[in-house]
Design a protein around this motif. Structure first.
Motif, PDB file in Angstrom:
ATOM      1  N   ASP A 188       0.825  -1.220   0.000  1.00 22.17           N
ATOM      2  CA  ASP A 188       0.000   0.000   0.000  1.00 22.17           C
ATOM      3  C   ASP A 188       0.856   1.266   0.000  1.00 22.17           C
ATOM      4  O   ASP A 188       0.469   2.288  -0.577  1.00 22.17           O
ATOM      5  CB  ASP A 188      -0.938   0.003   1.211  1.00 22.17           C
ATOM      6  CG  ASP A 188      -2.053  -1.033   1.078  1.00 22.17           C
ATOM      7  OD1 ASP A 188      -2.386  -1.379  -0.074  1.00 22.17           O
ATOM      8  OD2 ASP A 188      -2.569  -1.506   2.111  1.00 22.17           O
ATOM      9  N   LYS A 189       2.025   1.212   0.649  1.00 16.17           N
ATOM     10  CA  LYS A 189       2.901   2.383   0.709  1.00 16.17           C
ATOM     11  C   LYS A 189       3.578   2.664  -0.632  1.00 16.17           C
ATOM     12  O   LYS A 189       3.986   3.793  -0.902  1.00 16.17           O
ATOM     13  CB  LYS A 189       3.969   2.191   1.792  1.00 16.17           C
ATOM     14  CG  LYS A 189       3.407   2.076   3.206  1.00 16.17           C
ATOM     15  CD  LYS A 189       4.530   1.879   4.216  1.00 16.17           C
ATOM     16  CE  LYS A 189       3.977   1.755   5.634  1.00 16.17           C
ATOM     17  NZ  LYS A 189       5.054   1.544   6.630  1.00 16.17           N
ATOM     18  N   PHE A 190       3.711   1.624  -1.460  1.00 15.09           N
ATOM     19  CA  PHE A 190       4.431   1.779  -2.723  1.00 15.09           C
ATOM     20  C   PHE A 190       3.517   2.067  -3.909  1.00 15.09           C
ATOM     21  O   PHE A 190       4.008   2.370  -5.002  1.00 15.09           O
ATOM     22  CB  PHE A 190       5.259   0.527  -3.020  1.00 15.09           C
ATOM     23  CG  PHE A 190       6.524   0.426  -2.216  1.00 15.09           C
ATOM     24  CD1 PHE A 190       7.682   1.043  -2.646  1.00 15.09           C
ATOM     25  CD2 PHE A 190       6.557  -0.280  -1.025  1.00 15.09           C
ATOM     26  CE1 PHE A 190       8.857   0.958  -1.911  1.00 15.09           C
ATOM     27  CE2 PHE A 190       7.717  -0.365  -0.274  1.00 15.09           C
ATOM     28  CZ  PHE A 190       8.875   0.257  -0.708  1.00 15.09           C
ATOM     29  N   VAL A 191       2.211   1.950  -3.723  1.00 16.41           N
ATOM     30  CA  VAL A 191       1.287   2.229  -4.816  1.00 16.41           C
ATOM     31  C   VAL A 191       1.497   3.669  -5.299  1.00 16.41           C
ATOM     32  O   VAL A 191       1.499   4.615  -4.512  1.00 16.41           O
ATOM     33  CB  VAL A 191      -0.171   2.014  -4.378  1.00 16.41           C
ATOM     34  CG1 VAL A 191      -1.137   2.532  -5.442  1.00 16.41           C
ATOM     35  CG2 VAL A 191      -0.432   0.534  -4.113  1.00 16.41           C
ATOM     36  N   GLY A 192       1.687   3.826  -6.604  1.00 12.10           N
ATOM     37  CA  GLY A 192       1.923   5.141  -7.188  1.00 12.10           C
ATOM     38  C   GLY A 192       3.387   5.462  -7.412  1.00 12.10           C
ATOM     39  O   GLY A 192       3.712   6.448  -8.088  1.00 12.10           O
ATOM     40  N   LYS A 193       4.302   4.642  -6.878  1.00  8.69           N
ATOM     41  CA  LYS A 193       5.737   4.873  -7.056  1.00  8.69           C
ATOM     42  C   LYS A 193       6.190   4.387  -8.435  1.00  8.69           C
ATOM     43  O   LYS A 193       5.710   3.379  -8.947  1.00  8.69           O
ATOM     44  CB  LYS A 193       6.542   4.141  -5.978  1.00  8.69           C
ATOM     45  CG  LYS A 193       6.365   4.684  -4.577  1.00  8.69           C
ATOM     46  CD  LYS A 193       7.028   6.047  -4.411  1.00  8.69           C
ATOM     47  CE  LYS A 193       8.522   5.965  -4.581  1.00  8.69           C
ATOM     48  NZ  LYS A 193       9.180   7.290  -4.372  1.00  8.69           N
ATOM     49  N   GLU A 194       7.142   5.100  -9.017  1.00  2.00           N
ATOM     50  CA  GLU A 194       7.710   4.690 -10.307  1.00  2.00           C
ATOM     51  C   GLU A 194       8.772   3.623 -10.077  1.00  2.00           C
ATOM     52  O   GLU A 194       9.544   3.683  -9.118  1.00  2.00           O
ATOM     53  CB  GLU A 194       8.327   5.893 -11.029  1.00  2.00           C
ATOM     54  CG  GLU A 194       8.784   5.564 -12.445  1.00  2.00           C
ATOM     55  CD  GLU A 194       9.350   6.774 -13.182  1.00  2.00           C
ATOM     56  OE1 GLU A 194       9.455   6.725 -14.415  1.00  2.00           O
ATOM     57  OE2 GLU A 194       9.698   7.774 -12.503  1.00  2.00           O
ATOM     58  N   ILE A 195       8.821   2.644 -10.974  1.00  2.00           N
ATOM     59  CA  ILE A 195       9.743   1.529 -10.819  1.00  2.00           C
ATOM     60  C   ILE A 195      10.309   1.132 -12.182  1.00  2.00           C
ATOM     61  O   ILE A 195       9.643   1.275 -13.206  1.00  2.00           O
ATOM     62  CB  ILE A 195       9.036   0.318 -10.157  1.00  2.00           C
ATOM     63  CG1 ILE A 195      10.039  -0.797  -9.849  1.00  2.00           C
ATOM     64  CG2 ILE A 195       7.897  -0.197 -11.035  1.00  2.00           C
ATOM     65  CD1 ILE A 195       9.456  -1.933  -9.004  1.00  2.00           C
ATOM     66  N   GLU A 196      11.548   0.659 -12.166  1.00  3.78           N
ATOM     67  CA  GLU A 196      12.191   0.116 -13.369  1.00  3.78           C
ATOM     68  C   GLU A 196      12.675  -1.291 -13.048  1.00  3.78           C
ATOM     69  O   GLU A 196      13.350  -1.509 -12.039  1.00  3.78           O
ATOM     70  CB  GLU A 196      13.370   0.987 -13.791  1.00  3.78           C
ATOM     71  CG  GLU A 196      14.096   0.469 -15.029  1.00  3.78           C
ATOM     72  CD  GLU A 196      15.290   1.331 -15.399  1.00  3.78           C
ATOM     73  OE1 GLU A 196      15.074   2.421 -15.946  1.00  3.78           O
ATOM     74  OE2 GLU A 196      16.426   0.911 -15.088  1.00  3.78           O
ATOM     75  N   ILE A 197      12.332  -2.248 -13.893  1.00  8.20           N
ATOM     76  CA  ILE A 197      12.665  -3.644 -13.619  1.00  8.20           C
ATOM     77  C   ILE A 197      12.972  -4.367 -14.925  1.00  8.20           C
ATOM     78  O   ILE A 197      12.420  -4.029 -15.980  1.00  8.20           O
ATOM     79  CB  ILE A 197      11.502  -4.336 -12.858  1.00  8.20           C
ATOM     80  CG1 ILE A 197      11.918  -5.727 -12.367  1.00  8.20           C
ATOM     81  CG2 ILE A 197      10.239  -4.394 -13.720  1.00  8.20           C
ATOM     82  CD1 ILE A 197      10.912  -6.347 -11.400  1.00  8.20           C
ATOM     83  N   VAL A 198      13.850  -5.352 -14.851  1.00 11.20           N
ATOM     84  CA  VAL A 198      14.271  -6.132 -16.022  1.00 11.20           C
ATOM     85  C   VAL A 198      13.908  -7.595 -15.804  1.00 11.20           C
ATOM     86  O   VAL A 198      14.028  -8.122 -14.698  1.00 11.20           O
ATOM     87  CB  VAL A 198      15.797  -6.002 -16.242  1.00 11.20           C
ATOM     88  CG1 VAL A 198      16.272  -6.993 -17.303  1.00 11.20           C
ATOM     89  CG2 VAL A 198      16.151  -4.579 -16.656  1.00 11.20           C
TER      90      VAL A 198
END
Length: 285
Positions: A188-198
């Protein structure tokens, strides 16, 4: 005597097999393909095994012509060793020669999504890992509260705060398991955060056309304990992708429900096809 010759020949074959295993290990180490089978933390054991096999192999070959060894057969009229069928001996030694020969003849193959059909896939972090992480986190918080001042923060809390305060979360290979664990346990705390993953693309039969899993193989000790970890992603860019294609995805974290639990879902903003990395595994320590 026939038996003395047979003993010497068997010692020679054993030596050849041991040296063969040594050369195979050297080949895998020098080429770097050894990490297709074991985690890097196991390399010291491989070095030790290779050295031991080499020493024992040389000793066996050297002793195969040793008269002292052959003198155990005397002229007392008694047979001190059981007779062995040549066919049985050939079968037994071929069990050891076969993996050595195939190791040199066939190229090392990196695993792909076909493995998932047999092993299954864990979306996000495995349930047991989540529970262990939550337990460890609770224990850390309790210990900190009892031994430190009210202002003190645990390592877990500081790491979590660092992720939440970053403009974009970049999931590196070195911290893949750690970052995905923190995201899932504090979703719930990370919803809305931008992320980059491979990772590589994998789809199950019940996925929507614009859904996919950004997947990675995780290895703790060797490929025998390999697990497949996946992060769900959705977006128009996923529609034309095929299984096993490697992608770099940048998007926003949301959540969805799968198997009666909330898991991270990346809403794809940017997707780039990339070459498979030279070492595609994630090593869990």
């Amino acid at each position: 005597m026939d038996q003395t010759n047979d003993l010497g020949f068997q010692k020679y074959i054993r030596g050849i097999i041991l040296v063969g295993f040594t050369l195979l290990l050297f080949k895998l180490i020098i080429s770097g393909d050894i990490t297709n089978f074991i985690a890097p933390k196991m390399l010291p054991f491989v070095y030790f095994a290779a050295g031991t096999f080499l020493i024992l192999g040389i000793l066996q070959i050297w002793r195969s012509d040793s008269k002292k060894e052959l003198d155990i057969y005397c002229d007392c009229g008694l047979d001190h060793t059981g007779k062995r069928s040549p066919v049985k001996s050939l079968f037994v030694y071929s069990l050891f020669l076969f993996p050595v020969l195939t190791g040199f003849m066939f190229p090392e193959v990196v695993l792909d999504s076909s493995v998932i059909k047999n092993r299954g896939i864990n979306f996000g972090t495995a349930n047991t890992q989540v529970e262990a992480a939550q337990t460890a986190s609770n224990e850390t918080k309790t210990t900190t509260a009892e031994t430190s001042s009210p202002e003190a923060k645990s390592v877990d809390e500081m790491y979590l705060e660092g992720l939440l305060n970053s403009d974009k979360i970049t999931v590196t290979d070195a911290e893949y398991s750690k970052i995905t664990k923190y995201i899932e346990t504090n979703l719930d705390k990370f919803v809305g955060k931008e992320i980059e993953i491979v990772g590589f693309v994998y789809r199950e039969t019940d996925f929507a056309q614009d859904e996919m899993s950004i997947s990675r193989f995780t290895v703790s000790c060797c490929v025998a304990d390999l697990q497949v970890m996946g992060t769900m992603a959705t977006g128009e860019a996923a529609k034309d992708l095929k299984n096993d294609e490697w992608v770099k995805v940048t998007g926003v974290i949301n959540k969805t429900n799968k198997n009666d639990r909330d898991i991270p879902l990346i809403e794809i903003g940017k997707l780039e096809k990339i070459e498979a990395p030279s070492d595609p595994y994630i090593y869990v320590f």
